[in-house]
Each structure stands twice: as C-alpha cells, then as structure tokens.
Write a protein that holds these residues in place. Structure first.
Motif, PDB file in Angstrom:
ATOM      1  N   ARG A  70       0.837  -1.191   0.000  1.00  0.00           N
ATOM      2  CA  ARG A  70       0.000   0.000   0.000  1.00  0.00           C
ATOM      3  C   ARG A  70       0.873   1.242   0.000  1.00  0.00           C
ATOM      4  NH1 ARG A  70      -2.785  -0.041   6.043  1.00  0.00           N
ATOM      5  NH2 ARG A  70      -0.859  -0.264   7.256  1.00  0.00           N
ATOM      6  N   ILE A  71       0.314   2.336  -0.515  1.00  0.00           N
ATOM      7  CA  ILE A  71       1.011   3.622  -0.557  1.00  0.00           C
ATOM      8  C   ILE A  71       0.299   4.557   0.409  1.00  0.00           C
ATOM      9  CG2 ILE A  71       1.632   5.592  -1.988  1.00  0.00           C
ATOM     10  CD1 ILE A  71       1.916   3.775  -4.318  1.00  0.00           C
ATOM     11  N   LEU A  72       1.069   5.128   1.323  1.00  0.00           N
ATOM     12  CA  LEU A  72       0.539   6.022   2.344  1.00  0.00           C
ATOM     13  C   LEU A  72       0.992   7.441   2.042  1.00  0.00           C
ATOM     14  CD1 LEU A  72       1.608   3.808   5.374  1.00  0.00           C
ATOM     15  CD2 LEU A  72      -0.603   3.786   4.250  1.00  0.00           C
ATOM     16  N   ARG A  73       0.083   8.395   2.096  1.00  0.00           N
ATOM     17  CA  ARG A  73       0.440   9.801   1.907  1.00  0.00           C
ATOM     18  C   ARG A  73       0.511  10.460   3.272  1.00  0.00           C
ATOM     19  NH1 ARG A  73      -1.510  13.556  -2.970  1.00  0.00           N
ATOM     20  NH2 ARG A  73      -0.298  15.426  -2.490  1.00  0.00           N
ATOM     21  N   ARG A  74       1.684  11.013   3.602  1.00  0.00           N
ATOM     22  CA  ARG A  74       1.909  11.632   4.900  1.00  0.00           C
ATOM     23  C   ARG A  74       2.601  12.976   4.708  1.00  0.00           C
ATOM     24  NH1 ARG A  74      -1.127   8.241   5.839  1.00  0.00           N
ATOM     25  NH2 ARG A  74      -1.003   6.497   7.306  1.00  0.00           N
ATOM     26  N   ASP A  75       1.875  14.058   4.968  1.00  0.00           N
ATOM     27  CA  ASP A  75       2.440  15.414   4.903  1.00  0.00           C
ATOM     28  C   ASP A  75       3.121  15.690   3.564  1.00  0.00           C
ATOM     29  OD1 ASP A  75       1.591  15.859   7.519  1.00  0.00           O
ATOM     30  OD2 ASP A  75       3.431  14.983   8.331  1.00  0.00           O
ATOM     31  N   GLY A  76       2.479  15.269   2.488  1.00  0.00           N
ATOM     32  CA  GLY A  76       3.016  15.544   1.162  1.00  0.00           C
ATOM     33  C   GLY A  76       4.042  14.540   0.679  1.00  0.00           C
ATOM     34  N   SER A  77       4.450  13.612   1.548  1.00  0.00           N
ATOM     35  CA  SER A  77       5.382  12.567   1.148  1.00  0.00           C
ATOM     36  C   SER A  77       4.621  11.256   0.964  1.00  0.00           C
ATOM     37  CB  SER A  77       6.474  12.388   2.215  1.00  0.00           C
ATOM     38  OG  SER A  77       7.240  13.561   2.350  1.00  0.00           O
ATOM     39  N   PHE A  78       5.277  10.305   0.305  1.00  0.00           N
ATOM     40  CA  PHE A  78       4.640   9.020   0.033  1.00  0.00           C
ATOM     41  C   PHE A  78       5.501   7.902   0.605  1.00  0.00           C
ATOM     42  CE2 PHE A  78       2.963  11.898  -3.109  1.00  0.00           C
ATOM     43  CZ  PHE A  78       1.617  11.566  -3.138  1.00  0.00           C
TER      44      PHE A  78
ATOM     45  N   LEU B 114       9.015   6.898  -0.877  1.00  0.00           N
ATOM     46  CA  LEU B 114       9.163   6.821  -2.329  1.00  0.00           C
ATOM     47  C   LEU B 114       9.267   8.240  -2.870  1.00  0.00           C
ATOM     48  CD1 LEU B 114       9.056   4.994  -4.892  1.00  0.00           C
ATOM     49  CD2 LEU B 114       6.610   5.500  -4.973  1.00  0.00           C
ATOM     50  N   ASN B 115      10.356   8.515  -3.588  1.00  0.00           N
ATOM     51  CA  ASN B 115      10.600   9.840  -4.145  1.00  0.00           C
ATOM     52  C   ASN B 115      10.610   9.775  -5.661  1.00  0.00           C
ATOM     53  OD1 ASN B 115      11.102  11.264  -1.606  1.00  0.00           O
ATOM     54  ND2 ASN B 115      12.945   9.998  -1.490  1.00  0.00           N
ATOM     55  N   GLU B 116      10.488  10.951  -6.297  1.00  0.00           N
ATOM     56  CA  GLU B 116      10.664  11.006  -7.741  1.00  0.00           C
ATOM     57  C   GLU B 116      12.071  10.528  -8.083  1.00  0.00           C
ATOM     58  OE1 GLU B 116       8.137  14.068 -10.334  1.00  0.00           O
ATOM     59  OE2 GLU B 116       9.490  15.052  -8.958  1.00  0.00           O
ATOM     60  N   GLY B 117      12.167   9.753  -9.136  1.00  0.00           N
ATOM     61  CA  GLY B 117      13.460   9.176  -9.520  1.00  0.00           C
ATOM     62  C   GLY B 117      13.653   7.778  -8.974  1.00  0.00           C
ATOM     63  N   ASP B 118      12.892   7.385  -7.931  1.00  0.00           N
ATOM     64  CA  ASP B 118      12.962   6.023  -7.410  1.00  0.00           C
ATOM     65  C   ASP B 118      12.220   5.079  -8.353  1.00  0.00           C
ATOM     66  OD1 ASP B 118      14.385   6.843  -5.232  1.00  0.00           O
ATOM     67  OD2 ASP B 118      12.652   6.957  -3.886  1.00  0.00           O
ATOM     68  N   ARG B 119      12.541   3.803  -8.245  1.00  0.00           N
ATOM     69  CA  ARG B 119      11.864   2.770  -9.013  1.00  0.00           C
ATOM     70  C   ARG B 119      11.200   1.805  -8.035  1.00  0.00           C
ATOM     71  NH1 ARG B 119      12.206   6.101 -12.031  1.00  0.00           N
ATOM     72  NH2 ARG B 119      13.161   6.198 -14.099  1.00  0.00           N
ATOM     73  N   LEU B 120       9.877   1.722  -8.098  1.00  0.00           N
ATOM     74  CA  LEU B 120       9.097   0.825  -7.251  1.00  0.00           C
ATOM     75  C   LEU B 120       8.746  -0.410  -8.058  1.00  0.00           C
ATOM     76  CD1 LEU B 120       7.259   0.064  -4.817  1.00  0.00           C
ATOM     77  CD2 LEU B 120       5.476   1.457  -5.884  1.00  0.00           C
ATOM     78  N   GLN B 121       9.125  -1.605  -7.552  1.00  0.00           N
ATOM     79  CA  GLN B 121       8.851  -2.841  -8.276  1.00  0.00           C
ATOM     80  C   GLN B 121       7.900  -3.717  -7.476  1.00  0.00           C
ATOM     81  OE1 GLN B 121      12.255  -5.041  -9.636  1.00  0.00           O
ATOM     82  NE2 GLN B 121      11.029  -6.723 -10.425  1.00  0.00           N
ATOM     83  N   VAL B 122       6.833  -4.149  -8.146  1.00  0.00           N
ATOM     84  CA  VAL B 122       5.851  -5.082  -7.587  1.00  0.00           C
ATOM     85  C   VAL B 122       5.673  -6.185  -8.617  1.00  0.00           C
ATOM     86  CG1 VAL B 122       3.482  -5.386  -6.826  1.00  0.00           C
ATOM     87  CG2 VAL B 122       4.675  -3.270  -6.293  1.00  0.00           C
TER      88      VAL B 122
END
Length: 540
Positions: free
Chosen positions: A46-54, A78-86
């Motif tokens: 799951r992706i959680l949004r916390r104070d503008g961050s993920f 998770l930041n821009e430029g990161d790669r999330l793999q599922v």
C-alpha cells in the motif's frame, strides 16, 4: 496531482492518481492499483500519503516489494526518480510541481517549444555560431562527469551568447531545484525566478524577455527586482519526456538584450544537452549499481565464510556423515546452518530461516548465529538455548524480524538425538532401506518476538545405523511452478530423497538431487526463497 506511472510491465503504459491517504496495490479487483500478474499478491502493498510525502509498505506479499532494487521490510519513502517494483511491474512517482510560487505566472514575451529544430537560427554569423555549437557537442561527448560537463557547457554558452553576463544550469531533483553549475560576473549570485522556471518545466517551452523593465507581460517580483535583470533566456532540458532541469542566461546591461534567434539557438543546444544529461544520469546509476554488486559480492563472500565447511568436526572416526548447503535466492541469504563439536563426543547443529530476504535478513542471520555459538555451550538442552536466544533477540529487535529454528544435540556414541523446533518445518528421517518419514516433532513458536509461551520441547530421536536426518528450510517446499499455481511441498521432497541409491550415496548427492528437482519443478523462474539443507547420517 501526484501519480504512480508504470514504466515497465505486461499491461502497457498506465498511471494511477494518488488521491487518497491510503491506496492498496494488489491483484484483488477492488484494489485502486489493480495488477493482474500472478506474481502480485492479492493484497501486495500500500502507498501512504503523509504530509506531502509518500511511503510504501509491503503487506506480507509472497514476492516482496522493492524500491530501487532493495526489498522493503518497513514503510519506506518513495521519491521522484525512485523505481518501485511489484512483481513484473516497475513504477515511478510523478509529483505535482514542488516549486513554491513566489509570483503570479508571467506572460513571456517570446517562447519556443523545446522540441523545435529550426535551422534558421544560424542566419546571423552562421559560421561562428555553428563552430561553437560543434565545440559544445564535442565537449558533451567527452565526459559523463556532470560537474565537468556543465562547467564546460556554460563556458561555451557564454562564448555563443557574448551579451550574457551570467549562465546557470538548474537540475530538477526530488522536491527541489538544485543549482548544479553557474558562470558569470558574480558566481555567488545564483538566485532565479521560481515562477519562470516552473513555467518552463511545466509547459516544456523556452522563454525570452528582451527588456524586463518595459515588459508588461511579466510581473516585477521581488526576485527579479533584486537581480536587476535587463533581459533573460530560459529553456527546458527534456529527454524522453522527462523534465531534467533548465538552462538560464541573463544580462543586466541595457542595449545587450537577447533576441528571438537567441532563444531558438539555445533551445537547439538544450536538446543535445538534455540527451547527454540523461546519459550521464544513467551512467552514474550504472556505476552505483556496479558498486552495489561489488559490495553485495563481498557481503556474500563474508557470509559464506561464516558457514562451516569441515563436515568432519569430530574427525573421520566419529561414526557419522554430515553435509549442509545454503542456496541463496539473492546475493546474500537469510537462511543459516551451523554445527560444531561439544565435550563428550557430542555434535551441536542448527538450521534457521530468518524472515525477509536480502541484506536485512543476512545481517539478522549473522546475529542469530553469533548468539547461538555463545549460548549453546552454556545451555543444558536445546529448548533452554532457544528460550535464551528468544530473550536476547526480542530485547533489541526494532525491525521485529524473527527466525524459525531447529537445534539439536547428537550423541555420537549411542546415536541419540535431542531436537527442538521453533516454528520450523519438521525434519525428515530416511532409513537405511531408503524409506522416509516425517519426524513427529512438537513445533514451538518462532523466535525474536517478546511475550507469549514459546511452547518449546526437547524431543528424542534415535538414529539406527544408516539412518539420515534431513533438516530443510521452506525454500524447498514452497517453491512454485512457473504459473505460480502449485508448490513443491513436502511430498515431492520425500519422493526425491527416498530410495536405497541415495541412502547409501554420499550426502552431497542428496543435496544435489533436491536442488535439481526444485529447479525442474520451477522451470526458468528465479527461486523466491533461500534453500538450505542439512543432512546427518549415522554410519556406525
């Protein structure tokens, strides 16, 4: 609005808006981010949004969730430029503009699309301009070092645009703009209009103001007033649809304004620069990956050094055969085996399986092995050692990792075993005639978590001459077919190891047979879990 953009996967180009505080990823149809591949668990992450961050949190998935190639065991940003793999899917995070406005968006006096390729730009002093552009191209081709590249680039740009007093390259990084390089009359002055830069990046256009003082289309913000600029050029750096940053040139002196042809020329140069910047970033990423591979290879070598390979710890006359092997699913393993001699002709042995995979599991495994080496000689029985091990692990375990473990003491003189299991699969017993059975062994609770009854019991097992005890981790029994629908299970492991041929052969042959059977069963897919086997056979 922030989005999760699919960069790679069997279902093509897709994106998912991240509108809610929590969004599930999984194969289940009601998941907001529904992925159909069988390698994805029904509720995977799951992706959680916390104070503008993920933050990304794995939900106990079979195959794990990865950020930049590393499995995550705790909620990870998770930041821009990161790669999330599922599973087979790779995603990138695309954020809404993070540049805070400091002035209303201006109407720029002139602009040109970043994808322009107008060769009329060479009409004024074409030979000289073409020569400088070629020199810039040559400079860009000579290095992938960003600092050297950008410095040389700005030197050439100030030659190409002699009216410019200052040049800047601003590189977009997660949540901010970074001034990577600048040249000009005052290198300490690197302020810029965020609104102007934001427009250039968001719209993918180059902008020009020939006379800021008389330009009614641009609001005179405090930033622009403080800079006392007369004329400005700003063009985006875009490669394969990705916004990398901007190039900005400006001048304070009246009578030295930039013109429309300057904007077109700088835009053309920026096209080449963006490609090289993208290549440089890829090169830097490859260097980081190579360094990581070397470090992981060294870590694997160190870890393998902890595993004993002298399978005659009590000497060849001790009356038993011993063999053990760990086959990591990745570069390093969370499985462990160990054995060593104790006074009175006894052999201590253990096999464990740490939760998780990769480097965190490997580090926890080393801690487990070190504690076992310390606690076993000072304990009166396997269950006492494992109780003390649980206390030690639970007392300082912020990651809440755990380990399943089988620990035994073998008395070589009489062929008697005393075994204790903490949440581990029951061992197998192969008789001298090749027949096999599961050892009836009470299974206690896994180790590393405080509180509760461990339910640990010492169980006696008598080995007749020719009998072999087989202890394994669930990497064997939970191996799956390529379609993920069927597991190898205990019955296939028993069928593989049974028979008089293997019962009389060297124990290494049994380990090879188990490994080969799982590889045939799983086809070409990579194994999901570490596979560890320890075999102990009474010879006399």
């Amino acid at each position: 609005m922030a989005k999760l953009v699919m960069l790679q996967g069997p279902e093509g180009d897709r994106s998912f808006p991240l509108e809610k505080e929590t969004q599930l990823i999984g194969r289940q149809h009601d998941c907001p981010i529904c992925l159909e591949a069988l390698a994805v668990s029904r509720l995977h992450a799951r992706i959680l949004r916390r104070d503008g961050s993920f933050l990304v949190e794995d939900l106990g998935s079979r195959g794990g969730t990865f950020i930049n190639g590393k499995v995550i065991t705790v909620p990870t940003e998770l930041n821009e430029g990161d790669r999330l793999q599922v599973g087979p899917y790779v995603f990138g995070l695309q954020l809404e503009s993070e540049l805070p406005p400091d002035e209303p968006p201006p109407v720029i006096s002139a602009q040109v699309t970043a994808l322009s390729s107008n060769f009329s730009l060479f009409t004024a002093n074409p030979a000289q301009k073409l020569q400088v552009v070629l020199e810039i191209t040559q400079q860009l081709a000579r290095t992938l070092d960003l600092e050297i590249l950008l410095g040389k680039l700005l030197e050439q740009l100030l030659r190409l645009f002699p009216q410019a007093e200052r040049g800047m390259v601003l590189v977009l990084e997660p949540k901010k703009m970074l001034t990577r390089d600048r040249h000009g009359r005052d290198d300490s002055n690197h302020h810029y209009s965020r609104t102007l830069v934001r427009k250039v990046l968001d719209e993918g256009i180059g902008v020009l103001s020939e006379d800021l003082g008389r330009d009614k289309n641009i609001v005179k913000s405090e930033t622009l007033l403080a800079l006392k600029l007369h004329s400005v050029l700003c063009v985006p750096l875009i490669s394969q649809g990705r916004r990398l940053g901007v190039i900005q040139l400006d001048v304070t002196r009246a009578g030295f304004a930039f013109r429309a042809e300057d904007l077109e020329l700088l835009t053309a140069v920026a096209l080449h620069v963006a490609v090289v910047l993208d290549n440089a970033a890829l090169h830097a990423e490859r260097l980081r990956e190579e360094r990581m591979r070397r470090e992981l290879a060294l870590a694997r070598e160190i870890q393998q050094g902890f595993l004993p390979l002298n399978f005659q710890p009590l000497g060849p006359e001790a009356g038993f055969d011993l063999y053990a092997r760990v086959q990591p699913a990745r570069e390093v393993s969370g499985d462990l085996y160990d054995f060593f001699s104790l006074p009175g002709g006894r052999l201590a042995f253990l096999v464990g399986d740490v939760s998780g995979k990769g480097m965190p599991a490997a580090l926890f495994m080393i801690a487990v092995r070190t504690l076992c080496r310390h606690l076993i000689p000072a304990s009166s029985s396997p269950s006492e050692m494992m109780t003390r091990l649980n206390d030690a692990l639970a007392a300082d375990n912020p990651t809440t990792m755990f380990v399943t473990l089988v620990h035994g003491i073998y008395e070589t003189a009489v062929g008697r075993l005393t075994i204790c299991s903490a949440g581990h699969p029951a061992p197998l017993l192969r008789h001298s005639d090749g027949s096999m059975e599961q050892v009836s062994l009470p299974t206690g609770r896994l180790l590393g978590i405080p509180g509760g009854d461990l339910s640990l019991h010492n169980s006696p097992v008598n080995l007749a001459v020719g009998d072999t005890l087989v202890i394994y981790t669930d990497g064997f029994t939970e191996a799956r077919t390529p379609d993920r629908k069927e597991m190898f299970e205990v019955k296939r492991l028993i069928e593989t190891l049974a028979g008089t041929k293997l019962a009389k052969a060297p124990l290494k042959d049994s380990a090879d047979a188990a490994r080969n059977a799982v590889e045939r069963f799983g086809g070409i897919i990579d194994q999901d879990d570490d596979q560890t086997l320890l075999l102990l056979r009474r010879r006399s």
